[in-house]
Design an enzyme around this catalytic site. Structure first.
Site, PDB file in Angstrom:
ATOM      1  N   GLY A   1     -11.594 -45.086 -23.770  1.00 20.67           N
ATOM      2  CA  GLY A   1     -11.828 -45.650 -24.373  1.00 20.67           C
ATOM      3  C   GLY A   1     -11.085 -47.310 -24.426  1.00 20.67           C
ATOM      4  O   GLY A   1     -11.265 -48.627 -25.037  1.00 20.67           O
TER       5      GLY A   1
ATOM      6  N   ASP B   1      -7.696 -42.937 -35.542  1.00 26.16           N
ATOM      7  CA  ASP B   1      -8.616 -42.857 -36.151  1.00 26.16           C
ATOM      8  C   ASP B   1      -8.229 -41.651 -37.412  1.00 26.16           C
ATOM      9  O   ASP B   1      -7.559 -42.307 -38.198  1.00 26.16           O
ATOM     10  CB  ASP B   1      -9.960 -42.437 -35.877  1.00 26.16           C
ATOM     11  CG  ASP B   1     -11.208 -42.227 -36.999  1.00 26.16           C
ATOM     12  OD1 ASP B   1     -11.093 -42.665 -38.094  1.00 26.16           O
ATOM     13  OD2 ASP B   1     -12.058 -41.426 -36.769  1.00 26.16           O
TER      14      ASP B   1
HETATM   15  P1  IMP Z   1      -8.823 -39.550 -33.958  1.00 24.66           P
HETATM   16  O1  IMP Z   1      -8.337 -38.645 -32.360  1.00 24.66           O
HETATM   17  O2  IMP Z   1      -9.025 -39.732 -34.700  1.00 24.66           O
HETATM   18  O3  IMP Z   1      -7.752 -40.538 -34.305  1.00 24.66           O
HETATM   19  O4  IMP Z   1      -9.587 -40.644 -32.534  1.00 24.66           O
HETATM   20  C1  IMP Z   1      -9.216 -41.186 -31.880  1.00 24.66           C
HETATM   21  C2  IMP Z   1     -10.565 -41.889 -30.558  1.00 24.66           C
HETATM   22  O5  IMP Z   1     -11.381 -41.335 -31.199  1.00 24.66           O
HETATM   23  C3  IMP Z   1     -10.645 -42.842 -29.494  1.00 24.66           C
HETATM   24  O6  IMP Z   1      -9.491 -42.861 -28.862  1.00 24.66           O
HETATM   25  C4  IMP Z   1     -11.697 -43.196 -30.360  1.00 24.66           C
HETATM   26  O7  IMP Z   1     -12.046 -42.288 -28.954  1.00 24.66           O
HETATM   27  C5  IMP Z   1     -12.637 -42.546 -30.835  1.00 24.66           C
HETATM   28  N1  IMP Z   1     -13.231 -42.633 -32.333  1.00 24.66           N
HETATM   29  C6  IMP Z   1     -12.547 -43.178 -33.034  1.00 24.66           C
HETATM   30  N2  IMP Z   1     -13.451 -43.436 -33.960  1.00 24.66           N
HETATM   31  C7  IMP Z   1     -14.268 -44.594 -32.822  1.00 24.66           C
HETATM   32  C8  IMP Z   1     -15.331 -45.433 -33.491  1.00 24.66           C
HETATM   33  O8  IMP Z   1     -15.694 -45.781 -34.397  1.00 24.66           O
HETATM   34  N3  IMP Z   1     -15.750 -45.492 -32.514  1.00 24.66           N
HETATM   35  C9  IMP Z   1     -15.725 -45.210 -30.883  1.00 24.66           C
HETATM   36  N4  IMP Z   1     -14.645 -44.616 -30.387  1.00 24.66           N
HETATM   37  C10 IMP Z   1     -14.072 -43.979 -31.872  1.00 24.66           C
HETATM   38 MG    MG Z   2     -10.830 -43.174 -26.558  1.00 24.39          MG
END
Ligand code: IMP
Ligand code: MG
Length: 192
Positions: A52, A111
């Protein structure tokens, strides 16, 4: 020869554009200046969470003239869903030594906070001189694990966004803007 403005036409799979290519570029420049203020002219090691953060990392690095080292970690992704499920796993870890180094961890989006917490823990075990974090996007309202990044590009609402490195089922990473995925495409049975 006339050149086509890439932002003048919206991709059909987007519900709306959240940030244009120009807005992203401007904010990335500003972030680089903020980072420069903190590190001065000193060397630091960038750790990018792939896939990403590839675009963001590549653009941000080129706005920074400090000596930098680069490494990447690959974390298991959402797969074909638009909401985080389960616990992220490290698929591929660091290859360079970060002991006693200043580390800047970069991700595309914060996120639930699970991914950056996992990678920060891994880095801290390796004894860096310091660890700071930088994310382009922050979905502030979605946090499950408390985490504040040191550098944040844009705070955004709880919408699933794609483009500029961000994917849905590995697609759309190459869009130059960041937009909201059309609800009609979210979790279609043929992609599951
Ligand atoms: P977390 O572990 O929930 O904080 O998520 C982080 C990862 O989820 C990021 O590195 C993204 O790859 C993916 N992610 C979270 N939200 C989105 C979004 O809205 N679009 C695309 N990828 C997302
Ligand atoms: Mg990611």
């Amino acid at each position: 020869m006339p050149t086509k403005n890439r932002n003048s036409e919206q991709h059909p799979d987007l519900e709306s554009v959240m940030f244009t290519e120009a807005q992203i570029k401007k904010r990335v420049r500003e972030l680089a200046r903020e980072i420069r203020k903190v590190y001065g002219g000193g060397e630091f090691t960038i750790i990018s969470i792939i896939n990403g953060a590839v675009m963001f990392t590549a653009d941000l690095m080129r706005e920074i003239d400090n000596p930098v080292r680069l490494d990447c970690v690959r974390i298991s992704s959402y797969g074909n869903r638009t909401t985080s499920v389960g616990t992220p796993q490290i698929v591929s870890s660091l290859t360079i030594d970060i002991a006693r180094r200043h580390v800047l961890l970069i991700d595309d989006i914060l996120d639930t906070g699970k991914t950056i917490t996992l990678v920060s823990g891994l880095i801290m075990k390796l004894g860096p001189a310091s660890l700071r974090t930088c994310v382009l996007l922050d979905k502030v309202g979605r946090r499950q694990v408390p985490f504040d990044a040191d550098f944040v590009g844009f705070k955004i609402p709880d919408k699933f966004v794609i483009g500029y490195g961000l994917d849905f089922a590995e697609r759309y990473r190459n869009l130059p803007c960041i937009g909201v995925l059309s609800p009609r495409l979210q979790n279609p049975p043929e992609w599951a």
